[in-house]
Scaffold this active site. Structure first.
Site, PDB file in Angstrom:
ATOM      1  N   HIS A 157       0.863  -1.181   0.000  1.00 15.55           N
ATOM      2  CA  HIS A 157       0.000   0.000   0.000  1.00 15.55           C
ATOM      3  C   HIS A 157       0.905   1.238   0.000  1.00 15.55           C
ATOM      4  O   HIS A 157       1.730   1.396   0.903  1.00 15.55           O
ATOM      5  CB  HIS A 157      -0.922  -0.009   1.222  1.00 15.55           C
ATOM      6  CG  HIS A 157      -1.902  -1.147   1.176  1.00 15.55           C
ATOM      7  ND1 HIS A 157      -2.139  -1.984   2.241  1.00 15.55           N
ATOM      8  CD2 HIS A 157      -2.696  -1.577   0.154  1.00 15.55           C
ATOM      9  CE1 HIS A 157      -3.046  -2.883   1.880  1.00 15.55           C
ATOM     10  NE2 HIS A 157      -3.392  -2.663   0.615  1.00 15.55           N
ATOM     11  N   GLU A 192       1.604   3.593   3.102  1.00 14.36           N
ATOM     12  CA  GLU A 192       2.055   3.022   4.375  1.00 14.36           C
ATOM     13  C   GLU A 192       3.576   3.109   4.394  1.00 14.36           C
ATOM     14  O   GLU A 192       4.288   2.213   3.916  1.00 14.36           O
ATOM     15  CB  GLU A 192       1.528   1.585   4.522  1.00 14.36           C
ATOM     16  CG  GLU A 192       0.004   1.581   4.628  1.00 14.36           C
ATOM     17  CD  GLU A 192      -0.643   0.209   4.645  1.00 14.36           C
ATOM     18  OE1 GLU A 192      -1.872   0.152   4.644  1.00 14.36           O
ATOM     19  OE2 GLU A 192       0.085  -0.810   4.647  1.00 14.36           O
ATOM     20  N   ARG A 200      -2.928   4.781  -1.456  1.00 13.38           N
ATOM     21  CA  ARG A 200      -2.954   3.352  -1.143  1.00 13.38           C
ATOM     22  C   ARG A 200      -2.764   2.538  -2.412  1.00 13.38           C
ATOM     23  O   ARG A 200      -2.042   1.556  -2.424  1.00 13.38           O
ATOM     24  CB  ARG A 200      -4.295   3.003  -0.489  1.00 13.38           C
ATOM     25  CG  ARG A 200      -4.426   1.549  -0.047  1.00 13.38           C
ATOM     26  CD  ARG A 200      -5.741   1.368   0.711  1.00 13.38           C
ATOM     27  NE  ARG A 200      -6.044  -0.011   1.028  1.00 13.38           N
ATOM     28  CZ  ARG A 200      -5.647  -0.639   2.150  1.00 13.38           C
ATOM     29  NH1 ARG A 200      -4.895  -0.008   3.021  1.00 13.38           N
ATOM     30  NH2 ARG A 200      -5.984  -1.890   2.387  1.00 13.38           N
ATOM     31  N   ASN A 226      -3.340  -5.384  -2.647  1.00 12.52           N
ATOM     32  CA  ASN A 226      -3.373  -6.517  -1.722  1.00 12.52           C
ATOM     33  C   ASN A 226      -4.702  -7.275  -1.755  1.00 12.52           C
ATOM     34  O   ASN A 226      -5.043  -7.978  -0.810  1.00 12.52           O
ATOM     35  CB  ASN A 226      -3.067  -6.053  -0.295  1.00 12.52           C
ATOM     36  CG  ASN A 226      -2.434  -7.157   0.540  1.00 12.52           C
ATOM     37  OD1 ASN A 226      -1.820  -8.077  -0.008  1.00 12.52           O
ATOM     38  ND2 ASN A 226      -2.604  -7.089   1.851  1.00 12.52           N
ATOM     39  N   ARG A 227      -5.451  -7.113  -2.840  1.00  8.58           N
ATOM     40  CA  ARG A 227      -6.635  -7.941  -3.082  1.00  8.58           C
ATOM     41  C   ARG A 227      -6.562  -8.540  -4.494  1.00  8.58           C
ATOM     42  O   ARG A 227      -7.556  -8.978  -5.039  1.00  8.58           O
ATOM     43  CB  ARG A 227      -7.925  -7.115  -2.946  1.00  8.58           C
ATOM     44  CG  ARG A 227      -8.113  -6.454  -1.586  1.00  8.58           C
ATOM     45  CD  ARG A 227      -8.315  -7.446  -0.447  1.00  8.58           C
ATOM     46  NE  ARG A 227      -8.561  -6.763   0.828  1.00  8.58           N
ATOM     47  CZ  ARG A 227      -7.620  -6.270   1.629  1.00  8.58           C
ATOM     48  NH1 ARG A 227      -6.329  -6.414   1.304  1.00  8.58           N
ATOM     49  NH2 ARG A 227      -7.927  -5.673   2.762  1.00  8.58           N
ATOM     50  N   HIS A 260       3.153  -3.742   6.645  1.00 10.67           N
ATOM     51  CA  HIS A 260       2.031  -2.800   6.544  1.00 10.67           C
ATOM     52  C   HIS A 260       1.969  -1.931   7.792  1.00 10.67           C
ATOM     53  O   HIS A 260       2.547  -2.261   8.824  1.00 10.67           O
ATOM     54  CB  HIS A 260       0.704  -3.558   6.416  1.00 10.67           C
ATOM     55  CG  HIS A 260       0.532  -4.240   5.096  1.00 10.67           C
ATOM     56  ND1 HIS A 260      -0.315  -3.780   4.125  1.00 10.67           N
ATOM     57  CD2 HIS A 260       1.128  -5.352   4.589  1.00 10.67           C
ATOM     58  CE1 HIS A 260      -0.251  -4.586   3.074  1.00 10.67           C
ATOM     59  NE2 HIS A 260       0.625  -5.550   3.321  1.00 10.67           N
ATOM     60  N   GLU A 320       1.813  -5.874  10.794  1.00  8.59           N
ATOM     61  CA  GLU A 320       0.883  -4.733  10.776  1.00  8.59           C
ATOM     62  C   GLU A 320       1.180  -3.908  12.023  1.00  8.59           C
ATOM     63  O   GLU A 320       1.090  -4.434  13.133  1.00  8.59           O
ATOM     64  CB  GLU A 320      -0.541  -5.294  10.800  1.00  8.59           C
ATOM     65  CG  GLU A 320      -1.661  -4.341  10.518  1.00  8.59           C
ATOM     66  CD  GLU A 320      -1.814  -3.969   9.044  1.00  8.59           C
ATOM     67  OE1 GLU A 320      -1.534  -2.802   8.737  1.00  8.59           O
ATOM     68  OE2 GLU A 320      -2.228  -4.824   8.220  1.00  8.59           O
ATOM     69  N   TYR A 362     -10.399   1.184   5.435  1.00  8.36           N
ATOM     70  CA  TYR A 362     -11.490   0.216   5.298  1.00  8.36           C
ATOM     71  C   TYR A 362     -12.873   0.861   5.188  1.00  8.36           C
ATOM     72  O   TYR A 362     -13.864   0.152   5.025  1.00  8.36           O
ATOM     73  CB  TYR A 362     -11.474  -0.789   6.461  1.00  8.36           C
ATOM     74  CG  TYR A 362     -10.329  -1.792   6.399  1.00  8.36           C
ATOM     75  CD1 TYR A 362      -9.433  -1.810   5.317  1.00  8.36           C
ATOM     76  CD2 TYR A 362     -10.140  -2.728   7.402  1.00  8.36           C
ATOM     77  CE1 TYR A 362      -8.398  -2.716   5.269  1.00  8.36           C
ATOM     78  CE2 TYR A 362      -9.101  -3.648   7.351  1.00  8.36           C
ATOM     79  CZ  TYR A 362      -8.229  -3.633   6.281  1.00  8.36           C
ATOM     80  OH  TYR A 362      -7.204  -4.548   6.231  1.00  8.36           O
TER      81      TYR A 362
END
Ligand code: ZN
EC number: 3.5.1.15
Length: 300
Positions: free
Chosen positions: A14, A17, A56, A63-64, A106, A164, A275
Site C-alpha cells: 500500500h 504506508e 494506497r 493486496n486484493r 504494513h 501490521e 477500510y
C-alpha cells in the site's frame, strides 16, 4: 527438515504506508542488515506508483489482487492487476527459485500495536508467532479462521505473513514504529537463521492466536450512508474483549448501539481509515490458545 533458502521482505504494497516503504529503502541501501548466512533475502517495493502518488493504490487495492484465478486472468489489466502478476513472477517464478517465506510490511491507523497476521495455521508459522510473542509480549498473532483462498500478497507462498503496526496515520513516518518494525524484522530473520541451523530457541508450548471470523460494517441507511461512528469506549481497544451488550457504535445524535452477538469477541482493525471504502468498521476475532506440536516442525 527442509531449509529456508529465500526470504522476501515486501514494503509499500500500500503506497501510503510509509513504514514499510522506508524500511525497504534502508535495507536496499545496506543489505548487510538483512543478510543471513544460510538464506538469501530479497526486498521488494510492492506498489511504487502508488507510493509516488502517496496513495494506497492507483486503480485497485494491490493486496486484493492475488487470487489464483485473477493472476491467471489475462483480461485483468489494471495497474495493480499487472503489478500483481509481476510480483508473482518475481517471488514465485516457475522452477525452483521461489521464495519460501514472505513478510509483507504494513501499517494501520488502528491501535493494533505490533501484529503478525499469519497466512494459515502452519506449525512453522505458529511456532514463529509463539516465539515472537514470548520475546516481546506486545506482539499479537492473528490468522484467518477459515482456509478459504486468499487474495493477499502474503498468500503467494505457504509461509507468508503480514507485519501490521500502528496506530500510525497514512502517508506519515513514525520513528517509533519504524524502529519497532525493523527490530521485529531482524528478530524474525534471526529466528529463520536459527531454524536452518537447527538451533531454534525454545518456544512456549502454546500460542494465543486471534482467529479472524468476520468483518463488521458501520450501520448505514438505505442510501448506504454511515449512520454511526465507532463508539468512543471501543476506539483504540483492538484485541480487547467486546462482551454482548457493550457499546459498539455511537450515532450522530448520541445514541449507543450495542454489540448484540452472543459470545465475547476481540475486535481488531477498529476504525481503520483504509477500510471505510470496503465497508469494514472492524474485524471480529476469537481468542484461541493453540497447543504447539513441535518447536521445529516444518512440512514443506
Ligand atoms: Zn496495508
Amino acid at each position: 527438515m527442509t531449509k529456508i533458502k529465500r526470504v522476501a521482505i515486501v514494503g509499500g504494497t500500500h503506497g501510503n504506508e510509509f513504514t514499510g516503504v522506508y524500511l525497504i529503502k534502508k535495507f536496499e541501501k545496506d543489505p548487510a542488515l538483512i543478510q543471513r548466512p544460510s538464506f538469501q533475502t530479497l526486498t521488494l517495493l510492492g506498489n511504487p506508483r502508488a507510493f509516488e502518488e502517496r496513495r494506497r493504490y492507483i486503480e485497485k487495492d494491490l493486496n486484493r489482487c492475488f487470487l489464483k484465478q485473477d493472476l491467471q486472468d489475462t483480461t485483468l489489466s489494471s495497474y495493480e492487476d499487472t503489478r500483481a502478476k509481476n510480483i508473482q513472477q518475481l517471488l514465485v517464478p516457475k522452477g525452483n527459485s521461489q521464495v519460501d517465506v514472505i513478510m509483507d510490511l504494513h501499517s494501520t491507523t488502528t491501535n493494533m500495536g505490533l501484529s503478525i497476521i499469519l497466512q494459515n495455521k502452519h506449525p512453522f508459522l505458529l511456532n514463529l508467532g509463539a516465539y515472537l510473542s514470548s520475546v516481546n509480549p506486545l506482539v499479537k498473532v492473528s490468522c484467518p479462521a477459515s482456509d478459504k483462498e486468499s487474495s493477499f500478497l502474503r498468500s503467494l507462498c505457504e509461509l507468508g505473513f503480514v507485519i501490521e503496526v500502528g496506530p500510525v496515520a497514512q502517508s506519515v513516518l513514525s520513528a517509533e514504529w519504524f524502529q519497532k518494525t525493523e527490530e521485529l524484522v531482524c528478530t524474525i530473520l534471526n529466528y529463520l537463521e536459527a531454524s536452518n541451523q537447527g538451533t531454534v530457541p525454545q518456544s512456549p508450548s502454546t500460542v494465543t492466536v486471534y482467529l479472524i471470523t468476520s468483518n463488521v460494517d458501520y450501520p448505514r441507511n438505505e442510501r448506504g450512508e454511515i449512520q454511526a461512528m465507532i463508539h468512543p469506549r471501543l476506539q483504540f481497544r483492538d484485541y480487547q474483549p467486546l462482551h454482548p451488550g457493550d457499546p459498539m457504535f455511537l450515532t450522530f445524535d448520541g445514541q449507543d448501539i450495542p454489540y448484540t452477538g452472543e459470545s465475547t469477541v476481540y475486535p481488531i482493525f477498529i476504525n481503520e481509515a483504509a477500510y471505510y471504502e470496503k465497508g469494514i468498521a472492524m474485524s471480529f476475532t476469537e481468542r484461541q490458545e493453540i497447543l504447539l506440536s513441535s518447536n521445529n516442525l516444518m512440512e514443506m
